[in-house]
Design an enzyme around this catalytic site. Structure first.
Site, PDB file in Angstrom:
ATOM      1  N   GLU A 141       0.830  -1.212   0.000  1.00 45.51           N
ATOM      2  CA  GLU A 141       0.000   0.000   0.000  1.00 45.51           C
ATOM      3  C   GLU A 141       0.861   1.257   0.000  1.00 45.51           C
ATOM      4  O   GLU A 141       0.390   2.336  -0.329  1.00 45.51           O
ATOM      5  CB  GLU A 141      -0.926   0.006   1.222  1.00 45.51           C
ATOM      6  CG  GLU A 141      -2.125  -0.902   1.095  1.00 45.51           C
ATOM      7  CD  GLU A 141      -3.092  -0.460   0.004  1.00 45.51           C
ATOM      8  OE1 GLU A 141      -3.613   0.654   0.092  1.00 45.51           O
ATOM      9  OE2 GLU A 141      -3.308  -1.225  -0.943  1.00 45.51           O
ATOM     10  N   TYR A 166      -3.923   4.714   5.915  1.00 44.37           N
ATOM     11  CA  TYR A 166      -3.172   3.509   6.305  1.00 44.37           C
ATOM     12  C   TYR A 166      -1.820   3.460   5.604  1.00 44.37           C
ATOM     13  O   TYR A 166      -0.775   3.256   6.241  1.00 44.37           O
ATOM     14  CB  TYR A 166      -4.000   2.260   5.951  1.00 44.37           C
ATOM     15  CG  TYR A 166      -3.223   0.960   6.013  1.00 44.37           C
ATOM     16  CD1 TYR A 166      -2.974   0.309   7.220  1.00 44.37           C
ATOM     17  CD2 TYR A 166      -2.716   0.371   4.840  1.00 44.37           C
ATOM     18  CE1 TYR A 166      -2.261  -0.882   7.265  1.00 44.37           C
ATOM     19  CE2 TYR A 166      -2.002  -0.819   4.879  1.00 44.37           C
ATOM     20  CZ  TYR A 166      -1.779  -1.439   6.090  1.00 44.37           C
ATOM     21  OH  TYR A 166      -1.065  -2.616   6.129  1.00 44.37           O
TER      22      TYR A 166
HETATM   23  P1  NDP Z   1      -4.663  -8.365  11.124  1.00 42.89           P
HETATM   24  O1  NDP Z   1      -5.540  -7.173  10.994  1.00 42.89           O
HETATM   25  O2  NDP Z   1      -5.245  -9.724  10.939  1.00 42.89           O
HETATM   26  O3  NDP Z   1      -3.947  -8.328  12.557  1.00 42.89           O
HETATM   27  C1  NDP Z   1      -3.540  -7.135  13.154  1.00 42.89           C
HETATM   28  C2  NDP Z   1      -3.176  -7.396  14.596  1.00 42.89           C
HETATM   29  O4  NDP Z   1      -2.799  -6.159  15.211  1.00 42.89           O
HETATM   30  C3  NDP Z   1      -4.317  -7.975  15.445  1.00 42.89           C
HETATM   31  O5  NDP Z   1      -3.791  -8.960  16.284  1.00 42.89           O
HETATM   32  C4  NDP Z   1      -4.761  -6.769  16.252  1.00 42.89           C
HETATM   33  O6  NDP Z   1      -5.357  -7.092  17.482  1.00 42.89           O
HETATM   34  C5  NDP Z   1      -3.426  -6.092  16.479  1.00 42.89           C
HETATM   35  N1  NDP Z   1      -3.554  -4.703  16.931  1.00 42.89           N
HETATM   36  C6  NDP Z   1      -4.313  -3.723  16.379  1.00 42.89           C
HETATM   37  N2  NDP Z   1      -4.159  -2.584  17.069  1.00 42.89           N
HETATM   38  C7  NDP Z   1      -3.289  -2.838  18.079  1.00 42.89           C
HETATM   39  C8  NDP Z   1      -2.746  -2.061  19.139  1.00 42.89           C
HETATM   40  N3  NDP Z   1      -3.070  -0.780  19.307  1.00 42.89           N
HETATM   41  N4  NDP Z   1      -1.875  -2.650  20.000  1.00 42.89           N
HETATM   42  C9  NDP Z   1      -1.546  -3.948  19.845  1.00 42.89           C
HETATM   43  N5  NDP Z   1      -2.037  -4.747  18.879  1.00 42.89           N
HETATM   44  C10 NDP Z   1      -2.900  -4.185  18.000  1.00 42.89           C
HETATM   45  O7  NDP Z   1      -3.445  -8.150  10.109  1.00 42.89           O
HETATM   46  P2  NDP Z   1      -2.586  -9.247   9.283  1.00 42.89           P
HETATM   47  O8  NDP Z   1      -2.245 -10.370  10.166  1.00 42.89           O
HETATM   48  O9  NDP Z   1      -3.233  -9.470   7.970  1.00 42.89           O
HETATM   49  O10 NDP Z   1      -1.274  -8.382   8.964  1.00 42.89           O
HETATM   50  C11 NDP Z   1      -0.182  -8.323   9.884  1.00 42.89           C
HETATM   51  C12 NDP Z   1       0.597  -7.041   9.652  1.00 42.89           C
HETATM   52  O11 NDP Z   1       1.090  -7.013   8.317  1.00 42.89           O
HETATM   53  C13 NDP Z   1      -0.211  -5.757   9.810  1.00 42.89           C
HETATM   54  O12 NDP Z   1       0.648  -4.789  10.338  1.00 42.89           O
HETATM   55  C14 NDP Z   1      -0.608  -5.387   8.392  1.00 42.89           C
HETATM   56  O13 NDP Z   1      -0.818  -3.990   8.295  1.00 42.89           O
HETATM   57  C15 NDP Z   1       0.627  -5.840   7.644  1.00 42.89           C
HETATM   58  N6  NDP Z   1       0.424  -6.246   6.269  1.00 42.89           N
HETATM   59  C16 NDP Z   1      -0.524  -7.183   5.965  1.00 42.89           C
HETATM   60  C17 NDP Z   1      -0.666  -7.639   4.679  1.00 42.89           C
HETATM   61  C18 NDP Z   1      -1.686  -8.664   4.309  1.00 42.89           C
HETATM   62  O14 NDP Z   1      -1.949  -8.808   3.121  1.00 42.89           O
HETATM   63  N7  NDP Z   1      -2.228  -9.417   5.259  1.00 42.89           N
HETATM   64  C19 NDP Z   1       0.214  -7.117   3.593  1.00 42.89           C
HETATM   65  C20 NDP Z   1       1.194  -6.157   4.046  1.00 42.89           C
HETATM   66  C21 NDP Z   1       1.292  -5.761   5.335  1.00 42.89           C
HETATM   67  P3  NDP Z   1      -6.958  -7.261  17.658  1.00 42.89           P
HETATM   68  O15 NDP Z   1      -7.231  -8.690  17.324  1.00 42.89           O
HETATM   69  O16 NDP Z   1      -7.182  -6.928  19.071  1.00 42.89           O
HETATM   70  O17 NDP Z   1      -7.607  -6.292  16.712  1.00 42.89           O
HETATM   71  P1  GDR Z   2      -6.241  -4.008   0.691  1.00 41.03           P
HETATM   72  O1  GDR Z   2      -7.199  -5.257   0.916  1.00 41.03           O
HETATM   73  O2  GDR Z   2      -6.967  -2.733   0.750  1.00 41.03           O
HETATM   74  O3  GDR Z   2      -5.472  -4.307  -0.562  1.00 41.03           O
HETATM   75  O4  GDR Z   2      -5.314  -4.088   1.975  1.00 41.03           O
HETATM   76  P2  GDR Z   2      -8.772  -5.448   0.797  1.00 41.03           P
HETATM   77  O5  GDR Z   2      -8.966  -6.906   0.701  1.00 41.03           O
HETATM   78  O6  GDR Z   2      -9.508  -4.714   1.861  1.00 41.03           O
HETATM   79  O7  GDR Z   2      -9.115  -4.739  -0.600  1.00 41.03           O
HETATM   80  C1  GDR Z   2      -8.562  -5.203  -1.821  1.00 41.03           C
HETATM   81  C2  GDR Z   2      -9.245  -4.507  -2.988  1.00 41.03           C
HETATM   82  O8  GDR Z   2     -10.592  -4.979  -3.077  1.00 41.03           O
HETATM   83  C3  GDR Z   2     -11.446  -3.867  -3.301  1.00 41.03           C
HETATM   84  N1  GDR Z   2     -12.808  -4.200  -2.851  1.00 41.03           N
HETATM   85  C4  GDR Z   2     -13.188  -4.447  -1.601  1.00 41.03           C
HETATM   86  N2  GDR Z   2     -12.478  -4.527  -0.458  1.00 41.03           N
HETATM   87  C5  GDR Z   2     -13.130  -4.844   0.690  1.00 41.03           C
HETATM   88  N3  GDR Z   2     -12.430  -4.963   1.834  1.00 41.03           N
HETATM   89  N4  GDR Z   2     -14.474  -5.076   0.713  1.00 41.03           N
HETATM   90  C6  GDR Z   2     -15.241  -4.990  -0.426  1.00 41.03           C
HETATM   91  O9  GDR Z   2     -16.449  -5.199  -0.384  1.00 41.03           O
HETATM   92  C7  GDR Z   2     -14.561  -4.683  -1.633  1.00 41.03           C
HETATM   93  N5  GDR Z   2     -14.954  -4.562  -2.913  1.00 41.03           N
HETATM   94  C8  GDR Z   2     -13.901  -4.268  -3.641  1.00 41.03           C
HETATM   95  C9  GDR Z   2     -10.796  -2.751  -2.502  1.00 41.03           C
HETATM   96  O10 GDR Z   2     -11.303  -1.480  -2.917  1.00 41.03           O
HETATM   97  C10 GDR Z   2      -9.343  -2.981  -2.846  1.00 41.03           C
HETATM   98  O11 GDR Z   2      -9.020  -2.396  -4.063  1.00 41.03           O
HETATM   99  C11 GDR Z   2      -4.801  -5.344   2.449  1.00 41.03           C
HETATM  100  C12 GDR Z   2      -4.640  -5.237   3.975  1.00 41.03           C
HETATM  101  O12 GDR Z   2      -4.302  -6.505   4.479  1.00 41.03           O
HETATM  102  C13 GDR Z   2      -3.534  -4.257   4.322  1.00 41.03           C
HETATM  103  O13 GDR Z   2      -3.283  -4.305   5.728  1.00 41.03           O
HETATM  104  C14 GDR Z   2      -2.268  -4.661   3.557  1.00 41.03           C
HETATM  105  O14 GDR Z   2      -1.238  -3.753   3.845  1.00 41.03           O
HETATM  106  C15 GDR Z   2      -2.546  -4.693   2.047  1.00 41.03           C
HETATM  107  O15 GDR Z   2      -3.571  -5.639   1.826  1.00 41.03           O
HETATM  108  C16 GDR Z   2      -1.332  -5.115   1.265  1.00 41.03           C
END
Ligand code: NDP
Ligand code: GDR
Length: 347
Positions: free
Chosen positions: A132, A154
């Site tokens: 992102e 974000y």
């Molecule tokens: P999730 O949203 O599934 O998990 C995020 C975690 O952060 C949860 O355990 C949440 O806890 C915790 N959290 C949120 N706020 C706080 C806080 N204030 N203090 C402590 N813990 C907190 O994310 P993912 O596992 O998918 O992703 C992991 C990391 O990688 C994130 O930083 C995300 O932004 C980043 N990322 C993810 C990608 C993806 O495609 N999945 C791609 C690139 C980066 P709670 O359960 O309480 O909400």
């Molecule tokens: P993203 O993931 O924004 O890439 O971030 P998300 O799955 O939310 O969206 C991907 C794309 O799908 C389009 N979209 C929708 N998205 C959601 N959530 N719900 C809908 O109904 C919908 N319809 C279309 C979105 O507009 C977007 O283009 C994720 C997160 O895990 C981030 O924390 C992480 O950093 C990036 O991937 C890499």
């Protein structure tokens, strides 16, 4: 016998935290995983992986936004490695809560970097950076030296944390590494994210529990990989000789629409698409029934249109390579959601 390595994972209740904890336990680590104080803490992911009672897993209450807690956390757990996965990670919500997102996702990691500087500068630190940060397309495919142009609060917050990680590396010699990970999904993905929203809805439609799946922008293109393979990449990033920045991606991109078609194919339904972008519908070819509809309420104020990553550096330097195809991943997610919805629950 060598002392067991100790890892601290922030955000163990999330998708990546759960898979990474499983991986590090398999590798013989002592793992501390942090969770937030809420009225009902959700441990369903580590329960589904069967690791919640593992003798070398300790769960610790922690909020990333508090510096004092960050210092005490490091004093009490004495980690060799920290994986900072905690974040307000939902892009859509970041437009509604930009300040909270900045505090957690942007400034939060600096609390940990400061705590490392104060408690033990030898601790290795992994920052969960994101594709992102590339945002509005500057080059294709995106790699480590592609200019950043984030398109959401974000993305902006993550970019700040990314540069602070680089800055602590260069200023204080801290082993701070950043993984710029492209979207990675799994059956443990949160239902607010599009792939899991799709697979869960497809399962519900198949079981007669839902009529229509409503989505936003179907044209967005994403480079989707399998989360379990990406956490292996995180671990490799911290085992390298030097701290650095790495892209993890599959180098394949597909539209949201393609993922929807793929998920319906997994239940033997072929879709036909028609209509203008903000009124588009997906109908079942066989029955003519409308199964998918665009609802502009899911549009974002600014969109990231195209992400496709080049993981060549991670492959060359870390030997990391994704193996699971998007078709396999999609099938795996639909099957898991069919199983859960048949059993009458879905997280
Ligand atoms: P999730 O949203 O599934 O998990 C995020 C975690 O952060 C949860 O355990 C949440 O806890 C915790 N959290 C949120 N706020 C706080 C806080 N204030 N203090 C402590 N813990 C907190 O994310 P993912 O596992 O998918 O992703 C992991 C990391 O990688 C994130 O930083 C995300 O932004 C980043 N990322 C993810 C990608 C993806 O495609 N999945 C791609 C690139 C980066 P709670 O359960 O309480 O909400
Ligand atoms: P993203 O993931 O924004 O890439 O971030 P998300 O799955 O939310 O969206 C991907 C794309 O799908 C389009 N979209 C929708 N998205 C959601 N959530 N719900 C809908 O109904 C919908 N319809 C279309 C979105 O507009 C977007 O283009 C994720 C997160 O895990 C981030 O924390 C992480 O950093 C990036 O991937 C890499």
């Amino acid at each position: 016998m060598d002392k067991r390595k100790t890892a601290l994972i922030t955000g163990i209740t999330g998708q990546d935290g759960a898979y990474l904890a499983q991986l590090l336990l398999e590798k013989g680590y002592q793992v501390y995983g942090t969770y937030r104080r809420t009225s009902s803490v959700n441990f369903w992911r580590i329960e589904e992986l069967g690791i919640q009672s593992h003798p070398h897993l300790s769960l610790v209450e922690y909020d990333l936004t508090d510096l004092g807690s960050s210092i005490r956390l490091l004093q009490n757990t004495a980690p060799d490695e920290i994986y900072n996965l905690a974040a307000q990670s939902f892009v859509g919500v970041s437009f509604e809560q930009p300040v909270t997102t900045a505090e957690i996702t942007g400034v939060g990691p600096v609390n940990l970097l400061e705590a490392i500087r104060i408690v033990n500068p030898k601790i290795r630190f992994y920052q969960a950076s994101t594709s992102e940060m590339f945002g509005k397309v500057q080059a294709v495919p995106q790699k480590e030296d592609t200019p950043f142009y984030p398109r959401s609060p974000y993305g902006v917050a993550k970019l700040y944390a990314h540069w602070m990680t680089v800055n602590y590396r260069e200023s204080y010699g801290i082993f701070g590494s950043s993984g710029i990970l492209f979207n990675h999904e799994s059956p443990l993905r949160g239902r607010e994210f599009v792939t899991r929203k799709i697979t869960d809805s497809v399962a519900k439609i198949h079981l007669g529990q839902l009529d229509v799946l409503e989505l936003g922008n179907l044209d967005a293109k994403r480079d989707w990989g399998y989360a379990k393979e990406y956490v292996e990449g995180m671990w490799r990033i911290l085992q390298a000789d030097h701290p650095d920045t790495y892209v993890l991606a599959t180098n394949r991109t597909e539209t949201v629409r393609d993922f929807v078609s793929m998920a319906f194919k997994a239940i033997d339904v072929a879709l036909e698409w028609s209509g203008a972008a903000d009124q588009e519908i997906g109908t079942c070819k066989k029955t003519g029934k409308v199964l998918v509809r665009v609802n502009p309420k899911f549009y974002r104020p600014a969109e990231v249109e195209l992400l496709i990553g080049d993981p060549a550096k991670a492959h060359k330097e870390l030997g990391w390579k994704p193996e699971t195809t998007l078709e396999q991943l999609c099938q795996m997610m639909v099957e898991a959601d069919l199983r859960r919805n048949r059993a009458g629950f879905s997280f």
